[in-house]
Write an enzyme that holds these catalytic residues in place. Structure first.
Site, PDB file in Angstrom:
ATOM      1  CD  GLN A   9      36.097  27.544  40.894  1.00  0.00           C
ATOM      2  OE1 GLN A   9      36.670  28.498  41.418  1.00  0.00           O
ATOM      3  NE2 GLN A   9      35.050  27.674  40.089  1.00  0.00           N
ATOM      4  CB  CYS A  15      34.682  31.149  42.026  1.00  0.00           C
ATOM      5  SG  CYS A  15      33.403  32.115  41.181  1.00  0.00           S
ATOM      6  CD  GLU A  75      37.496  20.864  52.837  1.00  0.00           C
ATOM      7  OE1 GLU A  75      37.345  21.310  51.693  1.00  0.00           O
ATOM      8  OE2 GLU A  75      38.586  20.828  53.434  1.00  0.00           O
ATOM      9  CG  ASP A 154      34.387  36.186  34.503  1.00  0.00           C
ATOM     10  OD1 ASP A 154      35.295  36.266  35.362  1.00  0.00           O
ATOM     11  OD2 ASP A 154      34.626  36.097  33.283  1.00  0.00           O
ATOM     12  CG  HIS A 155      37.009  33.658  39.175  1.00  0.00           C
ATOM     13  ND1 HIS A 155      36.468  32.436  39.508  1.00  0.00           N
ATOM     14  CD2 HIS A 155      38.312  33.624  39.597  1.00  0.00           C
ATOM     15  CE1 HIS A 155      37.398  31.695  40.091  1.00  0.00           C
ATOM     16  NE2 HIS A 155      38.520  32.394  40.163  1.00  0.00           N
ATOM     17  CG  ASN A 176      42.017  31.693  41.151  1.00  0.00           C
ATOM     18  OD1 ASN A 176      40.818  31.650  41.392  1.00  0.00           O
ATOM     19  ND2 ASN A 176      42.487  31.668  39.911  1.00  0.00           N
TER      20      ASN A 176
END
Length: 213
Positions: A9, A15, A75, A154-155, A176
């Site tokens: 990212q 995220c 994308e 937070d993620h 991740n």
């Protein structure tokens, strides 16, 4: 074959968009056989009316709310730039190029039986606390120290599987969005713990059902 390669990212708090897109991609592969690559930038730049703040944060369910009425571009058509510009960017959405949408999403229970049952059906979006050195310096094995990781979310990430380590016991395999140089080729194993879970991951688990045009 049910997940696209790990992405990065970059310098943008996006995220939530990477979690939302990855869950949509895998859901479509499972139910409709094709693995598409959706545009995170489409979500970052265009879903502010749903409450997302681009590079300043957001939530995967708000991204799915956007995708219910705005089929997401690929994308290739709408490449990710916010990781290098650090800006959310102006929305350049072209509805005629959109092909990835959402029919519904659901909140999953905080107990491990419910979470494992959901993951057995499809990868699910989860939120964790990722600001600790314990998490950020992970390289291999299973994270087992709950007090070292915290539970202040937070993620956003994606839980893609589960298993049992001979030493550490049951764990979740989590994807991740910090590139393959982080963690175990971009993945981390979090010990299965009672809610709120390892790094808080049991608190906000959601599954999505995706359709594509």
């Amino acid at each position: 074959g049910y997940c696209n390669p790990i992405q990065n990212q970059g310098n943008c708090g996006s995220c939530w968009a990477f979690s939302a897109a990855a869950a949509m991609e895998s859901a479509h592969k499972i139910f409709h056989s094709t693995l598409y690559k959706l545009s995170e930038q489409n979500l970052v730049s265009c879903s502010s009316l749903q409450g997302n703040l681009g590079c300043n944060g957001g939530m995967y369910n708000r991204a799915w709310n956007y995708a219910e009425t705005h089929p997401i571009e690929s994308e290739a058509n709408y490449p990710y730039t916010s990781g290098t510009t650090t800006k959310s960017g102006s929305c350049m959405y072209n509805a005629s190029l959109g092909h990835g949408g959402v029919t519904s999403w659901t909140q999953i229970g905080t107990d491990n039986t419910s979470i494992m049952t959901a993951i057995a059906g499809m990868p699910v979006s989860v939120a964790i606390e990722a600001d600790t050195a314990y998490f950020q310096t992970y390289t291999s094995g299973v994270l087992t120290c709950a007090s070292c990781c915290g539970t202040t979310l937070d993620h956003a990430v994606v839980a893609v599987g589960y298993g049992t380590d001979p030493t550490a016991g049951p764990y979740y395999l989590v994807r991740n969005s910090w590139g393959t140089s982080w963690g175990d080729q971009g993945y981390v194993k979090l010990a299965q713990l009672p809610a709120p879970g390892m790094c808080g991951m049991n608190q906000d688990v959601m599954g999505v059902y995706a359709t594509f045009q």
